[in-house]
Design an enzyme around this catalytic site. Structure first.
Site, PDB file in Angstrom:
ATOM      1  N   LYS A  29       0.759  -1.167  -0.101  1.00  0.00           N
ATOM      2  CA  LYS A  29       0.049   0.091  -0.046  1.00  0.00           C
ATOM      3  C   LYS A  29       0.910   1.056   0.145  1.00  0.00           C
ATOM      4  O   LYS A  29       1.840   1.199   0.686  1.00  0.00           O
ATOM      5  CB  LYS A  29      -0.828  -0.023   1.218  1.00  0.00           C
ATOM      6  N   VAL A  65     -20.014   1.187  -6.610  1.00  0.00           N
ATOM      7  CA  VAL A  65     -20.262  -0.502  -6.344  1.00  0.00           C
ATOM      8  C   VAL A  65     -21.676  -0.741  -6.389  1.00  0.00           C
ATOM      9  O   VAL A  65     -22.081  -1.822  -7.009  1.00  0.00           O
ATOM     10  CB  VAL A  65     -19.257  -1.002  -5.353  1.00  0.00           C
TER      11      VAL A  65
HETATM   12  P1  NAD Z   1     -18.394   5.457  -3.564  1.00  0.00           P
HETATM   13  O1  NAD Z   1     -17.677   6.648  -2.937  1.00  0.00           O
HETATM   14  O2  NAD Z   1     -18.924   5.541  -5.045  1.00  0.00           O
HETATM   15  O3  NAD Z   1     -19.838   5.173  -2.807  1.00  0.00           O
HETATM   16  C1  NAD Z   1     -20.086   5.385  -1.434  1.00  0.00           C
HETATM   17  C2  NAD Z   1     -21.461   5.880  -1.421  1.00  0.00           C
HETATM   18  O4  NAD Z   1     -21.656   5.617   0.197  1.00  0.00           O
HETATM   19  C3  NAD Z   1     -21.633   7.245  -1.526  1.00  0.00           C
HETATM   20  O5  NAD Z   1     -22.588   7.378  -2.438  1.00  0.00           O
HETATM   21  C4  NAD Z   1     -21.715   7.750  -0.404  1.00  0.00           C
HETATM   22  O6  NAD Z   1     -22.680   9.238  -0.428  1.00  0.00           O
HETATM   23  C5  NAD Z   1     -22.335   7.038   0.631  1.00  0.00           C
HETATM   24  N1  NAD Z   1     -22.234   7.041   2.205  1.00  0.00           N
HETATM   25  C6  NAD Z   1     -21.108   7.583   2.613  1.00  0.00           C
HETATM   26  N2  NAD Z   1     -21.377   7.762   4.149  1.00  0.00           N
HETATM   27  C7  NAD Z   1     -22.645   7.239   4.103  1.00  0.00           C
HETATM   28  C8  NAD Z   1     -23.400   6.734   5.246  1.00  0.00           C
HETATM   29  N3  NAD Z   1     -23.072   7.076   6.533  1.00  0.00           N
HETATM   30  N4  NAD Z   1     -24.743   6.160   4.951  1.00  0.00           N
HETATM   31  C9  NAD Z   1     -25.242   5.941   3.697  1.00  0.00           C
HETATM   32  N5  NAD Z   1     -24.542   6.338   2.755  1.00  0.00           N
HETATM   33  C10 NAD Z   1     -23.260   6.805   2.884  1.00  0.00           C
HETATM   34  O7  NAD Z   1     -17.767   4.247  -3.243  1.00  0.00           O
HETATM   35  P2  NAD Z   1     -17.490   2.815  -4.178  1.00  0.00           P
HETATM   36  O8  NAD Z   1     -16.573   2.774  -5.030  1.00  0.00           O
HETATM   37  O9  NAD Z   1     -19.010   2.602  -4.478  1.00  0.00           O
HETATM   38  O10 NAD Z   1     -17.102   1.874  -2.851  1.00  0.00           O
HETATM   39  C11 NAD Z   1     -18.041   1.754  -1.777  1.00  0.00           C
HETATM   40  C12 NAD Z   1     -17.153   0.733  -0.515  1.00  0.00           C
HETATM   41  O11 NAD Z   1     -16.615  -0.388  -1.172  1.00  0.00           O
HETATM   42  C13 NAD Z   1     -16.433   2.002   0.022  1.00  0.00           C
HETATM   43  O12 NAD Z   1     -16.169   1.312   1.110  1.00  0.00           O
HETATM   44  C14 NAD Z   1     -14.917   1.129  -0.806  1.00  0.00           C
HETATM   45  O13 NAD Z   1     -13.603   1.405  -0.197  1.00  0.00           O
HETATM   46  C15 NAD Z   1     -15.170  -0.269  -0.912  1.00  0.00           C
HETATM   47  N6  NAD Z   1     -14.773  -1.098  -2.292  1.00  0.00           N
HETATM   48  C16 NAD Z   1     -14.533  -0.343  -3.294  1.00  0.00           C
HETATM   49  C17 NAD Z   1     -14.398  -0.782  -4.461  1.00  0.00           C
HETATM   50  C18 NAD Z   1     -14.237  -0.451  -5.838  1.00  0.00           C
HETATM   51  O14 NAD Z   1     -13.888  -1.173  -6.910  1.00  0.00           O
HETATM   52  N7  NAD Z   1     -14.779   0.843  -5.829  1.00  0.00           N
HETATM   53  C19 NAD Z   1     -13.322  -2.244  -4.388  1.00  0.00           C
HETATM   54  C20 NAD Z   1     -13.272  -2.852  -3.013  1.00  0.00           C
HETATM   55  C21 NAD Z   1     -13.818  -1.910  -1.895  1.00  0.00           C
END
Ligand code: NAD
Length: 356
Positions: free
Chosen positions: A80, A184
């Site tokens: 990382k 996601v």
């Molecule tokens: P993103 O930022 O597109 O989506 C996260 C969503 O959660 C946003 O719409 C945000 O407004 C909402 N949010 C934040 N706090 C909140 C709360 N308290 N209650 C309800 N909604 C809330 O991120 P993403 O890429 O969709 O990733 C989602 C999660 O999955 C993250 O934790 C990320 O670390 C993890 N993740 C993502 C990937 C990837 O490929 N993008 C891969 C592995 C893990």
């Protein structure tokens, strides 16, 4: 902090620091384990309160990447990168290129991609200084947006959970409450809607909720999300949401979501187990993103290969559940054991001198 003690306890290989006063770069790369292949992991840019916090984050996250790649059967180790600073004010082409040059000095021991605070645009700058970068845009010959495969993997992982709990992997009619409707969750929702699952979502912003309504998905307030009766609770926003406060409120049979580090403590994994709630270990069910970039590492990116490898999450989850049952341990613990065994087994390979 006692860094060498930490190395001893968690098995890290290397911790490297870089500073460039011209661009303001202060960066740390942690390499946890390279038994399976080069250490791969995103680079996070964050205004850490202290250097010790940044080091701790790099060490913790690099170790998590080793486990994720090991269980997903990838030829990658865990690493990382962290850049200390506010991505909204400190980021520049020069800073990202300076970071790219730093990555290059490791000669391919570390391969990086995006994380919180970094974007594919930044990767393009990093790429100008090093070839050890993954997850470039499709138009730049990379594997593109990771959330597409992460959404698919999440869906496949949920199906494996359904088979385990209800005896069939169909999600038709299942009530699924989703916390966070970001990239996601949006991609996952497409698969779930096709299968006629009943989705309910919450978010803190109106934009994602508007999108959900347009897709015909019911929207609820984020306040009482943990109290809703449902079949599957899917945390897709933040880490640490499964803890001693929220777990007693859950009224679901399965927890399966994309967020990283969902369990606040190891004990929370055991608490879900004791309560008979099937927990899909986060780093397995959300591995679609790293699987996607691993395909870019193998050869020229092939989306069919990425899809086929991501769909294997279904079988990997099955192995975790079998292990959890046979050894009477929480699923999170079973997942860790699978990861540690793969690394130990590859490490035991006889080393032979190979000319050239
Ligand atoms: P993103 O930022 O597109 O989506 C996260 C969503 O959660 C946003 O719409 C945000 O407004 C909402 N949010 C934040 N706090 C909140 C709360 N308290 N209650 C309800 N909604 C809330 O991120 P993403 O890429 O969709 O990733 C989602 C999660 O999955 C993250 O934790 C990320 O670390 C993890 N993740 C993502 C990937 C990837 O490929 N993008 C891969 C592995 C893990």
């Amino acid at each position: 902090m006692e860094i060498f003690e930490h190395f001893k306890d968690y098995g890290h290989e290397q911790l490297v620091f870089a500073s460039d006063s011209g661009t303001g770069l202060k960066a740390i790369i942690a390499i946890h384990d390279t038994t399976l292949g080069p250490a791969a992991g995103g680079t996070r840019m964050w205004p850490y309160e202290s250097e010790a916090d940044a080091i701790r984050d790099a060490l913790r996250l690099s170790r998590a990447m080793s486990y994720k790649s090991a269980v997903a059967d990838l030829p990658l180790g865990g690493g990382k990168g962290v850049i200390i600073g506010d991505s909204r004010t400190l980021k520049s082409e020069a800073l990202m290129r300076s970071y790219g040059a730093f990555v290059d000095t490791l000669g391919g021991r570390f391969l990086t991609t995006t994380d919180v605070g970094t974007t594919t645009r930044d990767l393009e700058y990093i790429r100008l200084e090093t070839k050890h970068v993954l997850g470039l845009p499709l138009t730049a010959g990379g594997s593109g947006d990771t959330s597409v495969m992460t959404g698919l993997g999440l869906y496949m992982g949920m199906k494996a959970c359904a088979r385990e709990v209800w005896g069939s992997d169909s999600l038709m009619g299942k009530n699924i409450v989703v916390q966070g409707f970001g990239k996601v969750a949006f991609n996952m929702a497409h698969h779930l809607l096709k299968e006629n699952a009943q989705l309910v979502v919450s978010d803190i912003y109106e934009g994602p909720l508007e999108l959900a309504r347009e897709m015909g998905i019911e929207v609820v307030s984020q306040e009482n999300i943990y109290d809703l009766e449902c079949d599957i609770f899917s945390p897709c926003a933040l880490g640490g949401v499964l803890n001693s406060d929220t777990i007693p409120r859950l009224k679901c049979q399965v927890v399966a979501g994309a967020a990283n580090n969902q369990l606040e403590t190891e004990e929370d994994g055991w608490e879900l187990h004791r309560r008979g709630i099937l927990y899909a270990p986060d780093y397995i069910i959300n591995a679609g993103g790293i699987i996607n970039v691993s395909v870019e590492y193998e050869a020229a990116y092939n989306p069919d290969r990425a899809r086929e490898k991501t769909e294997r999450i279904y079988d990997i989850m099955g192995q975790v559940f079998a292990r959890s049952k046979s050894e009477e341990v929480a699923t999170a613990c079973a997942a860790d054991r699978l990861a540690e065994e793969r690394v130990a087994s590859v490490r035991s390979m006889k080393k032979m001198f190979r000319p050239g």
